[in-house]
Design a protein around this motif. Structure first.
Motif, PDB file in Angstrom:
ATOM      1  N   ASP A  83      50.871  79.219  33.767  1.00 39.46           N
ATOM      2  CA  ASP A  83      50.507  80.444  33.056  1.00 39.46           C
ATOM      3  C   ASP A  83      50.550  80.246  31.542  1.00 39.46           C
ATOM      4  O   ASP A  83      49.706  80.764  30.810  1.00 39.46           O
ATOM      5  N   THR A 127      52.969  77.595  38.661  1.00 42.28           N
ATOM      6  CA  THR A 127      52.953  78.969  38.169  1.00 42.28           C
ATOM      7  C   THR A 127      54.379  79.509  38.144  1.00 42.28           C
ATOM      8  O   THR A 127      55.251  79.049  38.890  1.00 42.28           O
ATOM      9  N   ASP A 142      55.410  80.724  41.455  1.00 38.28           N
ATOM     10  CA  ASP A 142      55.748  79.628  42.364  1.00 38.28           C
ATOM     11  C   ASP A 142      57.097  79.007  42.035  1.00 38.28           C
ATOM     12  O   ASP A 142      57.777  78.483  42.940  1.00 38.28           O
ATOM     13  N   SER A 183      52.959  73.315  41.813  1.00 38.56           N
ATOM     14  CA  SER A 183      51.929  74.071  42.520  1.00 38.56           C
ATOM     15  C   SER A 183      50.725  73.200  42.839  1.00 38.56           C
ATOM     16  O   SER A 183      50.214  73.207  43.961  1.00 38.56           O
ATOM     17  N   GLN A 230      34.065  80.429  36.960  1.00 41.25           N
ATOM     18  CA  GLN A 230      34.434  81.826  37.190  1.00 41.25           C
ATOM     19  C   GLN A 230      33.838  82.781  36.156  1.00 41.25           C
ATOM     20  O   GLN A 230      33.609  83.954  36.455  1.00 41.25           O
ATOM     21  N   MET A 264      50.268  78.605  44.773  1.00 39.37           N
ATOM     22  CA  MET A 264      49.017  79.041  44.182  1.00 39.37           C
ATOM     23  C   MET A 264      48.188  77.820  43.783  1.00 39.37           C
ATOM     24  O   MET A 264      48.723  76.725  43.628  1.00 39.37           O
ATOM     25  N   GLU A 302      42.308  77.789  41.101  1.00 39.90           N
ATOM     26  CA  GLU A 302      41.411  78.939  41.127  1.00 39.90           C
ATOM     27  C   GLU A 302      42.166  80.238  40.883  1.00 39.90           C
ATOM     28  O   GLU A 302      41.704  81.104  40.127  1.00 39.90           O
ATOM     29  N   ASP A 303      43.348  80.375  41.489  1.00 40.98           N
ATOM     30  CA  ASP A 303      44.161  81.582  41.307  1.00 40.98           C
ATOM     31  C   ASP A 303      44.615  81.730  39.857  1.00 40.98           C
ATOM     32  O   ASP A 303      44.584  82.817  39.283  1.00 40.98           O
ATOM     33  N   ARG A 321      41.718  82.677  37.574  1.00 39.52           N
ATOM     34  CA  ARG A 321      41.339  84.070  37.829  1.00 39.52           C
ATOM     35  C   ARG A 321      42.329  85.028  37.164  1.00 39.52           C
ATOM     36  O   ARG A 321      41.939  86.023  36.538  1.00 39.52           O
ATOM     37  N   ASN A 322      43.615  84.733  37.298  1.00 48.25           N
ATOM     38  CA  ASN A 322      44.635  85.601  36.704  1.00 48.25           C
ATOM     39  C   ASN A 322      44.523  85.632  35.180  1.00 48.25           C
ATOM     40  O   ASN A 322      44.716  86.682  34.551  1.00 48.25           O
TER      41      ASN A 322
END
Length: 321
Positions: free
Chosen positions: A162, A199, A202, A227, A242, A303, A306-307, A310-311
């Motif tokens: 993140d 993450t 995670d 992750s 995306q 995660m 892609e997750d 997206r976040n």
């Protein structure tokens, strides 16, 4: 060898501690007591949240001064496992906590605040500035604590995915993705150097899975978990996929230039110097382990890239994409 039962967390309301606590509470029935030790200031500023923990989640909230030996000793009574999530500036405070744990009749397992970079990745790690306090904590647990039944586990997760995505204000050349401006700075000559990321959610799952494990293989060692493994170039490709378009500005910061930025940041006394050093270590391969230890704790579901992308897009753009 039994799994953890009665837990005490330090730093449970902080940046990473909150994720660890949330993950533990998602399997509340698997544990006995769950207690957190927090300061009087936090008790005042987060009173509603702490009250919810007590009344809705059956969490014991112990308010006290972490430097008060008597208060810590009292908090340890009946506790078998300590989880520290103290932040980087408070890592040295773990040393008296560990010594008190060694003197406790009930504490059997200590998980220090190790979430992040592996501080024993290579022989050069011992000289890295950001590692010094964690190295002291490890030395205490491994060489100075004589009580044979006080075990430890270092949950080493690598960088937080993140945060890795975010440019450093004033040091944007040290890497990151600006979703709104569609601008990215990729670390490495071509952005192809691999990096393993975890993450923050995670991190919580990985600590939770560690606590639930009764395997002797996870004690008195570092668990190198993550992750997923990717590269800056792959992250960039996922952002473009995306967002549905090529980005306007993509540049690269090779390792020699990153080292220059690092040296200048330390010389100038910039708070972000630590972050630049860590990004240099990661770009050098400091997150690539000989063995990924997720399997040792049951291979909890993680995660993916892609997750994470997206976040980040949702965080920046919300529903405007």
């Amino acid at each position: 060898m039994t799994a953890a039962q009665n837990l005490l967390l330090f730093g449970a309301t902080g940046t990473i501690g909150s994720y660890i606590l949330d993950a533990i509470l998602s399997t509340r029935d698997q544990f006995g007591r769950i207690a957190i030790f927090t300061s009087a200031r936090t008790a005042e500023t987060k009173a509603s949240y702490l009250n919810d923990l007590k009344t809705q989640k059956n969490v014991e909230v112990i308010v006290g001064d972490i430097e008060d030996e008597g208060a810590v000793k009292a908090a340890y009574e009946g506790i078998d496992t300590i989880i520290s999530a103290l932040g980087r500036t408070a890592l040295a405070q773990q040393i008296p906590l560990i010594k008190l744990a060694a003197a406790s009749s009930s504490v059997k397992w200590f998980l220090p605040s190790e979430y992040g970079t592996d501080i024993a990745y290579s022989p050069a790690s011992v000289n890295e500035k950001p590692h010094q306090q964690k190295l002291k904590v490890r030395a205490l647990l491994e060489k100075e604590i004589s009580r044979a039944d006080l075990e430890y586990t270092y949950v080493v997760t690598g960088p937080f995915a993140d945060m890795y995505l975010h440019p450093l204000p004033g040091l944007e050349e040290a890497g990151g993705w600006d979703v709104k401006a569609k601008k990215a700075v990729l670390l490495g000559e071509k952005g192809e150097d691999k990096i393993s990321l975890t993450t923050m959610a995670d991190v919580g799952k990985l600590v939770q899975a560690t606590l639930l494990s009764s395997s002797p293989e996870i004690r008195n060692r570092a668990l190198c978990v993550n992750s997923f493994t990717t590269s800056p170039a792959q992250i960039q490709a996922e952002f473009e996929r995306q967002t549905g378009s090529k980005w306007d500005s993509i540049s690269y910061t090779p390792l020699p230039r990153l080292r220059e930025l690092e040296a200048k940041a330390w010389a100038d006394g910039k708070p972000a110097a630590t972050a630049v050093t860590l990004r240099r270590i990661w770009t050098e391969g400091g997150t690539l382990y000989a063995q990924r230890d997720n399997v040792r704790i049951g291979e909890p579901r993680m995660m993916g890239l892609e997750d994470v992308v997206r976040n980040e897009i949702h965080r920046v753009l919300g529903s405007s994409l």
